[in-house]
Design a protein around this motif. Sequence first.
Motif, short mmCIF file in Angstrom:
data_model
loop_
_atom_site.label_atom_id
_atom_site.label_comp_id
_atom_site.label_asym_id
_atom_site.label_seq_id
_atom_site.Cartn_x
_atom_site.Cartn_y
_atom_site.Cartn_z
N TYR A 75 -9.94 4.08 2.58
CA TYR A 75 -10.04 5.50 2.89
C TYR A 75 -10.55 5.65 4.32
O TYR A 75 -11.05 4.69 4.93
N ALA A 80 -6.26 8.30 2.55
CA ALA A 80 -6.59 7.23 1.62
C ALA A 80 -5.35 6.39 1.34
O ALA A 80 -4.21 6.89 1.40
N VAL A 133 -3.79 3.64 -1.61
CA VAL A 133 -3.84 2.88 -2.86
C VAL A 133 -3.16 1.55 -2.59
O VAL A 133 -2.02 1.52 -2.11
N PHE A 165 -8.66 0.28 -3.16
CA PHE A 165 -8.57 1.55 -2.45
C PHE A 165 -9.22 1.42 -1.07
O PHE A 165 -10.24 0.75 -0.91
N TYR A 172 0.82 -1.21 0.00
CA TYR A 172 0.00 0.00 0.00
C TYR A 172 0.86 1.26 0.00
O TYR A 172 2.01 1.27 0.43
N SER A 191 -13.64 -3.82 -5.17
CA SER A 191 -12.59 -3.80 -6.20
C SER A 191 -12.63 -5.06 -7.04
O SER A 191 -12.83 -6.16 -6.51
#
Length: 436
Positions: free
Chosen positions: A221, A180, A182, A219, A165, A245
């Motif tokens: 958040y 957040a 990714v 993702f 991440y 996802s």
Amino acid sequence: MYNKLKYTFAVCLLLTSVIANAQVTIQSPYSKFGVGNIKGSLLPQYRAMGGISTAVYRPGFFNNINMQNPASYAGITATTLDIGLTGSRTELKNSSQTENSFNASLSHVAFAFPLSTKSALSFGILPYSQLGYDFKNTVKIGTTAANTKTVDYKYTGEGGLTKAYLGYGVQFGDHFRVGANVEYLFGNLSENRSTEYVNEPGAINSRMQSKNSIGGVGFSYGAQYDIRLDNKTSLVFGYSGSASSKLNSEKSQVVTQYFNDAEGNEDEAFDTLLLVQNAPTNLKLPLVHNFGISLQRDNKWLIGADYRMGKWSGLTIDNVNQGLQDTYGVSVGGQYTPDVTAINGYFKRVDYRLGFSYDKSYIQMSNQDVKQTAITLGLGLPLSTLSRGSFYKMNLTAELGKRGTVSNGLLQEKYINIHLGFTLNDSSWFRRFKFD
């Protein structure tokens, strides 16, 4: 500073390679469902508090990386490195048998550093799920006593998913934070299913082997809002989630036939009925929500609670719904530090942690939900300061839990998980000193 960065990145790359390529050796029949046993994005210091993390901002003087809610990155004020390992002892039990197993592995590498007084960046790698099982089901087939045969249905699996991440958190004003991550999820899920006739050397046995190689972007958040009750006490509300996802994957499958000799040993396959190699497909992960609240006295104590829910009934692999259930769970826990500034009395500076968690998993067997409970406890042990602006801590956590039940012919897992993490805070990495 350059030498520190170069050394740290080299260590992180080495450990990342070890984590990504490590063989999962867990023995959990429940990992057969979905994508395996979900591990959660929690470092040992949060697992020790029952897993509370959604509304945890800065539980003490020390900087910790809370990737479960990236909004918390905004509170990181020093370069932070966290490396850990885990070990697990599991007891599997049904109404007539008991089996024990043990496995250990590196658990995580995480790094974070401030970009400003109200923002920070974090990156790392840790397990997302683990797959490992080996069991069989023996049945009798036939219509009469003369043609009844004993058949073993054997099931094995290994692998899992790893998550790398990159995250960012920032604070707006004095009370509100957002962040957040990714995330890149990758790994292999390998499973075998065999049908073997017992004590029948001339019988044709068969095996289906499948492997799903997965890699894709997701993702997560989060947000936090704190209310200052006085100069040292604050109430924090938090939310975090993971978006639904769709990950790319390649599926390989082979079905073979083979004989067993008179001693029951397997001969080489004599026929291949099906061969599929690297067929493109996908895996769809569900939407997950976490809600949390915490009350803390700065550098003294923290108590909190989390509630989580996941839409796991929507999980699909190779465009096939996996028949799982939606999940929910709760965690409560806290931390107490007698005196973080104590000069004499080492144990006054130790963090004492305790927690409890309950989850309804996504597995249902014989119309009965499989549930999981755990009691957690841990210590945050300060280590000697080796250089100016550097602080070290060892976080030790124990989880004692169980999943499932032996009633109605089902299986129960009892486990003791030990997590060990080493955390470094260094405030000198991005400073330039005029005098040394």
